[in-house]
Write a protein that holds these residues in place. Structure first.
Motif, PDB file in Angstrom:
ATOM      1  N   HIS A 129      -7.410   1.740  35.739  1.00  0.00           N
ATOM      2  CA  HIS A 129      -7.105   2.539  35.284  1.00  0.00           C
ATOM      3  C   HIS A 129      -6.750   3.024  33.261  1.00  0.00           C
ATOM      4  N   LEU A 130      -6.669   3.585  33.247  1.00  0.00           N
ATOM      5  CA  LEU A 130      -6.212   4.259  31.909  1.00  0.00           C
ATOM      6  C   LEU A 130      -5.460   4.950  31.298  1.00  0.00           C
ATOM      7  N   TYR A 131      -4.540   4.432  30.446  1.00  0.00           N
ATOM      8  CA  TYR A 131      -3.296   5.278  30.041  1.00  0.00           C
ATOM      9  C   TYR A 131      -2.974   5.693  28.079  1.00  0.00           C
ATOM     10  N   THR A 132      -3.438   6.170  27.403  1.00  0.00           N
ATOM     11  CA  THR A 132      -3.568   6.463  26.401  1.00  0.00           C
ATOM     12  C   THR A 132      -2.456   7.404  26.340  1.00  0.00           C
ATOM     13  N   GLY A 133      -2.222   7.532  24.071  1.00  0.00           N
ATOM     14  CA  GLY A 133      -1.378   8.188  23.751  1.00  0.00           C
ATOM     15  C   GLY A 133      -2.088   9.339  22.903  1.00  0.00           C
ATOM     16  N   GLY A 134      -2.191  10.548  22.937  1.00  0.00           N
ATOM     17  CA  GLY A 134      -2.491  11.383  21.911  1.00  0.00           C
ATOM     18  C   GLY A 134      -2.673  12.354  22.283  1.00  0.00           C
ATOM     19  N   GLU A 135      -3.730  13.306  22.016  1.00  0.00           N
ATOM     20  CA  GLU A 135      -3.699  14.688  22.506  1.00  0.00           C
ATOM     21  C   GLU A 135      -5.377  14.323  23.333  1.00  0.00           C
ATOM     22  N   SER A 136      -5.524  15.515  24.175  1.00  0.00           N
ATOM     23  CA  SER A 136      -6.627  15.157  25.113  1.00  0.00           C
ATOM     24  C   SER A 136      -7.911  15.237  24.292  1.00  0.00           C
ATOM     25  N   ALA A 137      -7.947  16.305  23.758  1.00  0.00           N
ATOM     26  CA  ALA A 137      -9.654  16.191  23.230  1.00  0.00           C
ATOM     27  C   ALA A 137      -9.424  15.393  22.378  1.00  0.00           C
ATOM     28  N   ILE A 138      -9.355  14.454  21.557  1.00  0.00           N
ATOM     29  CA  ILE A 138      -9.436  13.583  20.439  1.00  0.00           C
ATOM     30  C   ILE A 138      -9.621  12.250  21.508  1.00  0.00           C
ATOM     31  N   GLN A 139      -8.305  12.222  22.210  1.00  0.00           N
ATOM     32  CA  GLN A 139      -8.192  10.453  23.070  1.00  0.00           C
ATOM     33  C   GLN A 139     -10.297  10.619  24.112  1.00  0.00           C
ATOM     34  N   ASN A 149     -15.082   6.164  31.067  1.00  0.00           N
ATOM     35  CA  ASN A 149     -15.492   6.624  32.893  1.00  0.00           C
ATOM     36  C   ASN A 149     -15.678   6.412  34.328  1.00  0.00           C
ATOM     37  N   MET A 150     -17.104   5.604  33.835  1.00  0.00           N
ATOM     38  CA  MET A 150     -17.210   4.691  34.656  1.00  0.00           C
ATOM     39  C   MET A 150     -16.625   3.109  35.028  1.00  0.00           C
ATOM     40  N   TYR A 151     -15.603   3.179  34.457  1.00  0.00           N
ATOM     41  CA  TYR A 151     -14.600   1.620  35.150  1.00  0.00           C
ATOM     42  C   TYR A 151     -13.770   2.299  35.594  1.00  0.00           C
ATOM     43  N   PHE A 152     -13.377   4.018  34.918  1.00  0.00           N
ATOM     44  CA  PHE A 152     -11.933   4.127  35.058  1.00  0.00           C
ATOM     45  C   PHE A 152     -11.535   5.348  36.162  1.00  0.00           C
ATOM     46  N   ASP A 153     -13.006   6.316  36.424  1.00  0.00           N
ATOM     47  CA  ASP A 153     -13.110   7.499  37.125  1.00  0.00           C
ATOM     48  C   ASP A 153     -12.052   8.332  36.711  1.00  0.00           C
ATOM     49  N   GLU A 154     -11.756   9.139  37.687  1.00  0.00           N
ATOM     50  CA  GLU A 154     -11.027   9.887  37.242  1.00  0.00           C
ATOM     51  C   GLU A 154      -9.208   9.654  36.954  1.00  0.00           C
ATOM     52  N   ARG A 155      -9.164   8.346  36.458  1.00  0.00           N
ATOM     53  CA  ARG A 155      -7.544   7.228  36.855  1.00  0.00           C
ATOM     54  C   ARG A 155      -7.324   7.241  35.316  1.00  0.00           C
ATOM     55  N   ILE A 156      -7.356   8.722  35.063  1.00  0.00           N
ATOM     56  CA  ILE A 156      -7.019   8.376  33.187  1.00  0.00           C
ATOM     57  C   ILE A 156      -6.283   9.511  33.022  1.00  0.00           C
ATOM     58  N   TYR A 157      -5.646   8.708  31.757  1.00  0.00           N
ATOM     59  CA  TYR A 157      -4.020   9.484  31.890  1.00  0.00           C
ATOM     60  C   TYR A 157      -3.616   9.633  30.252  1.00  0.00           C
ATOM     61  N   ILE A 158      -3.500  10.743  29.644  1.00  0.00           N
ATOM     62  CA  ILE A 158      -3.618  11.003  28.390  1.00  0.00           C
ATOM     63  C   ILE A 158      -2.154  11.968  28.172  1.00  0.00           C
ATOM     64  N   ARG A 159      -1.111  11.208  27.610  1.00  0.00           N
ATOM     65  CA  ARG A 159       0.370  11.570  27.170  1.00  0.00           C
ATOM     66  C   ARG A 159       0.677  11.794  25.148  1.00  0.00           C
ATOM     67  N   GLU A 160       0.874  12.893  24.931  1.00  0.00           N
ATOM     68  CA  GLU A 160       1.611  12.767  23.566  1.00  0.00           C
ATOM     69  C   GLU A 160       2.945  12.103  23.483  1.00  0.00           C
ATOM     70  N   HIS A 161       3.801  11.817  24.103  1.00  0.00           N
ATOM     71  CA  HIS A 161       4.828  11.283  25.164  1.00  0.00           C
ATOM     72  C   HIS A 161       5.006  10.315  25.256  1.00  0.00           C
ATOM     73  N   LYS A 162       4.566   8.662  24.697  1.00  0.00           N
ATOM     74  CA  LYS A 162       3.740   7.850  25.463  1.00  0.00           C
ATOM     75  C   LYS A 162       4.976   6.789  25.624  1.00  0.00           C
ATOM     76  N   ASN A 163       5.998   7.034  26.496  1.00  0.00           N
ATOM     77  CA  ASN A 163       7.654   6.026  26.655  1.00  0.00           C
ATOM     78  C   ASN A 163       7.644   6.000  28.363  1.00  0.00           C
ATOM     79  N   THR A 164       8.645   5.419  28.151  1.00  0.00           N
ATOM     80  CA  THR A 164       9.153   4.956  29.961  1.00  0.00           C
ATOM     81  C   THR A 164       9.172   6.113  30.544  1.00  0.00           C
ATOM     82  N   ASP A 165       9.618   6.872  30.475  1.00  0.00           N
ATOM     83  CA  ASP A 165       9.492   7.759  31.429  1.00  0.00           C
ATOM     84  C   ASP A 165       7.938   8.468  31.796  1.00  0.00           C
TER      85      ASP A 165
END
Length: 253
Positions: A129-139, A149-165
């Motif tokens: 899985h890929l979990y990254t912080g930032g804006e969607s277009a840039i990331q 994508n060849m490694y993570f497929d649809e398992r990609i999570y982009i969040r502007e706030h990357k924290n415990t929640d």
């Protein structure tokens, strides 16, 4: 025991270079400021410390937005203009805005071992899985450029706030088995601390010249599983070590 692990990777400065590009732009910014304020006593340390202070405050307030960095250059410029009673010139602010935004247009570069590590883990049957912080277009641009994508497929999570929640939401929505889930990243603040809080394993990838925002103190408890590595090359071996240790303990029990 489930030997197939679910592994979340951070992107910036874990799989691909990031800080060094911001450092290159900051070097140019520092040179511009010192040229513009050539009659005043102003040091690189003062300039970069003020920019860092403003940049980190913005991230705390609004998250990982692309406007934070260029605006931190402009606000630093305004701070020193006021301090030294110098006029603020719109054309200089425009130059700083272009300079700050240029960091998002640079071609990204993988860390040594990125492909080998992902290939190894994938071939061992683990789910990546890929979990990254930032804006969607840039990331997403970085992800597409590196063909991740060849490694993570649809398992990609982009969040502007990357924290415990944010991590907790991903884990709950995906119904992750926390005993066999990992978070791999270079940030103690946004990768390691949320992972340990959520009760999953973590591997902390130490890098040189770490961004100050990423550094926090950890109060690790005995039941929390945390490994430290200096390269992503070490990740497959560390994960395999934990699996083998648990298998051995189960056999002894």
């Amino acid at each position: 025991m489930n030997t197939r692990q679910q592994i979340l990777f951070d992107l910036d400065d874990t799989l691909i270079h990031c800080n060094k590009y911001f450092g290159m732009v900051l070097d140019q910014f520092d040179q511009l400021i010192r040229n513009w304020f050539n009659d005043d006593e102003i040091t690189s340390e003062e300039i970069l410390q003020k920019q860092l202070e403003i940049d980190i405050a913005s991230v705390h307030h609004v998250g990982f937005k692309s406007g934070n960095f260029p605006q931190s250059l402009i606000q630093t410029y305004r701070y020193f203009c006021q301090k030294f009673q110098r006029l603020i010139y719109p054309q200089e602010e425009d130059q700083l805005l272009l300079l700050g935004n240029s960091v998002y247009e640079l071609e990204v570069e993988p860390y040594p071992g990125m492909i080998e590590t992902l290939e190894s883990l994938k071939s061992d049957g683990h789910q990546l899985h890929l979990y990254t912080g930032g804006e969607s277009a840039i990331q997403q641009r970085k992800i597409d450029q590196m063909k991740l994508n060849m490694y993570f497929d649809e398992r990609i999570y982009i969040r502007e706030h990357k924290n415990t929640d944010s991590l907790e939401q991903i884990l709950r929505n995906g119904r992750f088995d926390r005993s066999s889930t990992w978070m791999i990243g270079n940030s103690l603040r946004t990768d390691v601390l949320p992972a340990l809080t959520a009760g999953i394993c973590s591997i902390y990838i130490q890098i040189s010249n770490e961004w100050e925002y990423n550094i926090v103190e950890l109060n690790q408890t005995p039941e929390q599983i945390l490994y430290t590595a200096t390269s992503i090359h070490e990740v497959p071996e560390l994960i395999e070590h934990k699996i083998e240790h648990e298998l051995k303990q189960r056999t002894l029990d």
